[in-house]
Design a protein around this motif. Structure first.
Motif, PDB file in Angstrom:
ATOM      1  N   ASN A 181      41.170  37.206  -8.336  1.00  0.00           N
ATOM      2  CA  ASN A 181      40.882  38.014  -9.546  1.00  0.00           C
ATOM      3  C   ASN A 181      39.797  38.077 -10.255  1.00  0.00           C
ATOM      4  N   MET A 182      39.299  39.260 -10.191  1.00  0.00           N
ATOM      5  CA  MET A 182      37.884  39.641 -11.232  1.00  0.00           C
ATOM      6  C   MET A 182      38.353  40.325 -12.435  1.00  0.00           C
ATOM      7  N   ASP A 183      38.088  39.690 -13.697  1.00  0.00           N
ATOM      8  CA  ASP A 183      38.425  40.500 -14.947  1.00  0.00           C
ATOM      9  C   ASP A 183      37.383  40.669 -15.772  1.00  0.00           C
ATOM     10  N   ASN A 184      37.223  41.898 -16.361  1.00  0.00           N
ATOM     11  CA  ASN A 184      35.973  42.083 -17.497  1.00  0.00           C
ATOM     12  C   ASN A 184      36.791  43.002 -18.482  1.00  0.00           C
ATOM     13  N   PRO A 185      37.373  42.499 -19.588  1.00  0.00           N
ATOM     14  CA  PRO A 185      38.118  43.211 -20.480  1.00  0.00           C
ATOM     15  C   PRO A 185      37.358  44.349 -21.140  1.00  0.00           C
ATOM     16  N   SER A 186      36.145  44.017 -21.591  1.00  0.00           N
ATOM     17  CA  SER A 186      35.340  44.933 -22.357  1.00  0.00           C
ATOM     18  C   SER A 186      34.964  46.193 -21.229  1.00  0.00           C
ATOM     19  N   ALA A 187      34.826  45.730 -20.197  1.00  0.00           N
ATOM     20  CA  ALA A 187      34.604  47.024 -19.145  1.00  0.00           C
ATOM     21  C   ALA A 187      35.736  47.669 -18.541  1.00  0.00           C
ATOM     22  N   LYS A 188      36.700  47.009 -18.811  1.00  0.00           N
ATOM     23  CA  LYS A 188      38.022  47.522 -18.355  1.00  0.00           C
ATOM     24  C   LYS A 188      38.135  47.386 -16.730  1.00  0.00           C
ATOM     25  N   VAL A 189      37.689  46.494 -16.199  1.00  0.00           N
ATOM     26  CA  VAL A 189      37.664  46.105 -14.819  1.00  0.00           C
ATOM     27  C   VAL A 189      38.765  44.983 -14.596  1.00  0.00           C
ATOM     28  N   HIS A 190      39.435  45.277 -13.505  1.00  0.00           N
ATOM     29  CA  HIS A 190      40.472  44.325 -13.031  1.00  0.00           C
ATOM     30  C   HIS A 190      40.450  44.631 -11.428  1.00  0.00           C
ATOM     31  N   GLU A 191      39.986  43.455 -10.663  1.00  0.00           N
ATOM     32  CA  GLU A 191      40.264  43.552  -9.243  1.00  0.00           C
ATOM     33  C   GLU A 191      40.886  42.631  -8.723  1.00  0.00           C
ATOM     34  N   THR A 192      41.698  42.768  -7.777  1.00  0.00           N
ATOM     35  CA  THR A 192      42.529  41.460  -7.141  1.00  0.00           C
ATOM     36  C   THR A 192      42.421  41.705  -5.607  1.00  0.00           C
ATOM     37  N   GLU A 193      42.380  40.393  -4.990  1.00  0.00           N
ATOM     38  CA  GLU A 193      42.119  40.449  -3.467  1.00  0.00           C
ATOM     39  C   GLU A 193      43.005  39.101  -3.039  1.00  0.00           C
ATOM     40  N   SER A 194      43.663  39.127  -1.879  1.00  0.00           N
ATOM     41  CA  SER A 194      44.191  37.957  -1.206  1.00  0.00           C
ATOM     42  C   SER A 194      43.184  37.398  -0.126  1.00  0.00           C
ATOM     43  N   GLY A 195      42.939  36.133   0.142  1.00  0.00           N
ATOM     44  CA  GLY A 195      42.167  35.618   1.147  1.00  0.00           C
ATOM     45  C   GLY A 195      42.727  34.392   1.665  1.00  0.00           C
ATOM     46  N   VAL A 196      41.841  34.023   2.818  1.00  0.00           N
ATOM     47  CA  VAL A 196      42.471  32.697   3.263  1.00  0.00           C
ATOM     48  C   VAL A 196      41.002  31.883   3.788  1.00  0.00           C
ATOM     49  N   LEU A 197      41.008  30.494   3.468  1.00  0.00           N
ATOM     50  CA  LEU A 197      39.899  29.842   3.815  1.00  0.00           C
ATOM     51  C   LEU A 197      40.195  28.551   4.685  1.00  0.00           C
ATOM     52  N   LEU A 198      39.409  28.365   5.635  1.00  0.00           N
ATOM     53  CA  LEU A 198      39.624  27.429   6.434  1.00  0.00           C
ATOM     54  C   LEU A 198      38.377  26.283   6.273  1.00  0.00           C
ATOM     55  N   VAL A 199      38.558  25.109   6.286  1.00  0.00           N
ATOM     56  CA  VAL A 199      37.284  24.172   5.996  1.00  0.00           C
ATOM     57  C   VAL A 199      37.387  22.812   6.815  1.00  0.00           C
ATOM     58  N   LYS A 200      36.433  22.496   7.446  1.00  0.00           N
ATOM     59  CA  LYS A 200      36.241  21.350   8.243  1.00  0.00           C
ATOM     60  C   LYS A 200      34.780  20.731   7.831  1.00  0.00           C
ATOM     61  N   GLY A 201      34.937  19.697   6.882  1.00  0.00           N
ATOM     62  CA  GLY A 201      33.478  19.159   6.475  1.00  0.00           C
ATOM     63  C   GLY A 201      32.737  20.353   5.895  1.00  0.00           C
ATOM     64  N   ASP A 202      31.526  20.424   6.374  1.00  0.00           N
ATOM     65  CA  ASP A 202      30.371  21.503   6.085  1.00  0.00           C
ATOM     66  C   ASP A 202      30.866  22.661   6.467  1.00  0.00           C
ATOM     67  N   GLN A 203      31.806  22.958   7.689  1.00  0.00           N
ATOM     68  CA  GLN A 203      32.096  24.182   8.411  1.00  0.00           C
ATOM     69  C   GLN A 203      33.216  24.974   7.679  1.00  0.00           C
ATOM     70  N   TYR A 204      32.990  26.058   7.743  1.00  0.00           N
ATOM     71  CA  TYR A 204      34.160  26.995   6.982  1.00  0.00           C
ATOM     72  C   TYR A 204      34.389  28.517   7.668  1.00  0.00           C
ATOM     73  N   LYS A 205      35.544  28.908   7.409  1.00  0.00           N
ATOM     74  CA  LYS A 205      35.775  30.356   7.724  1.00  0.00           C
ATOM     75  C   LYS A 205      36.624  30.902   6.506  1.00  0.00           C
ATOM     76  N   LEU A 206      35.910  32.131   5.942  1.00  0.00           N
ATOM     77  CA  LEU A 206      36.636  32.633   4.536  1.00  0.00           C
ATOM     78  C   LEU A 206      36.884  34.060   5.017  1.00  0.00           C
ATOM     79  N   GLU A 207      37.921  34.625   4.912  1.00  0.00           N
ATOM     80  CA  GLU A 207      38.360  36.210   5.246  1.00  0.00           C
ATOM     81  C   GLU A 207      39.051  36.478   3.927  1.00  0.00           C
ATOM     82  N   ILE A 208      38.343  37.584   3.519  1.00  0.00           N
ATOM     83  CA  ILE A 208      38.875  38.470   2.176  1.00  0.00           C
ATOM     84  C   ILE A 208      38.094  39.613   2.165  1.00  0.00           C
ATOM     85  N   ALA A 209      38.814  40.759   1.914  1.00  0.00           N
ATOM     86  CA  ALA A 209      38.539  42.130   1.332  1.00  0.00           C
ATOM     87  C   ALA A 209      37.736  42.663   2.443  1.00  0.00           C
TER      88      ALA A 209
END
Length: 215
Positions: A51-79
């Protein structure tokens, strides 16, 4: 997207089950346990809500994601994006544009990475145990981290850590623009089976993809 990737990598590494005596602990002791458990896992897979929120700017964003990590290696899927790294090269694929950007992984000491947050918190952050709460039936430590350096883009990090499992349940990051980025862990798996190809991008799997090499 790279900044968000660094934040997620720092925020969403999940700590497995571990029971401790209920003696009063300091924030440093709690974070040390979190760090040691994190390093003990060969791989980690996390499903989370961002979630990303900024009350003064009336901004609210939400997303679902998945993260896979092995040491310094990773795969992120979002938006609609995939961010993949083998530890040396990173690929950012944007599905809407069918475009992939290739970069060299930079060793940025100022980035909010897993290593910097959990391994060097005693040098780079002032930590404080601010509360102990119960939420959704779980007892949580609430720890506040503030960067010692004043040139950081963020001003405060709040960690909610499960008191029984000693894993991060939620993290909220406030920046200088009044934004709050929060990450809620929905599911975690440790020591899952992975392949080397999970951490590389094969353009042949994306017909017509535009390759932008920024190395």
């Amino acid at each position: 997207m790279r900044i968000i990737t660094n934040i997620i990598l720092a925020a969403l590494i999940i700590i497995g089950q571990h029971t401790f005596a209920q003696a009063k602990k300091t924030s440093e002791e709690i974070l040390k346990q979190v760090s040691e458990k994190t390093k003990s896992f060969s791989t980690i897979k996390i499903s989370f809500t961002y979630n990303m929120d900024n009350p003064s700017a009336k901004v609210h964003e939400t997303e679902s994601g998945v993260l896979l990590v092995k040491g310094d290696q990773y795969k992120l899927e979002i938006a609609g994006q995939k961010v993949i790294s083998d530890g040396k090269t990173s690929w950012t694929y944007i599905s809407e544009a069918n475009e992939v950007q290739i970069n060299t992984v930079e060793n940025d000491e100022n980035a909010l990475t897993l290593t910097n947050l959990l391994s060097s918190y005693t040098e780079n952050y002032k930590s404080r145990l601010v509360n102990e709460i119960t939420k959704d039936g779980r007892a949580l430590f609430v720890i506040e981290l503030k960067p010692i350096a004043t040139d950081k883009s963020f001003t405060e990090v709040e960690l909610q850590i499960d008191k029984e499992l000693y894993r991060i349940a939620r993290i909220a990051i406030k920046d200088k623009s009044g934004n709050t980025f929060s990450y809620l862990v929905n599911k975690f798996e440790t020591n899952v089976a992975v392949k080397d190809t999970d951490f590389t991008f094969n353009a042949k799997d994306y017909p017509g993809v535009e390759v932008i090499d920024m190395r």
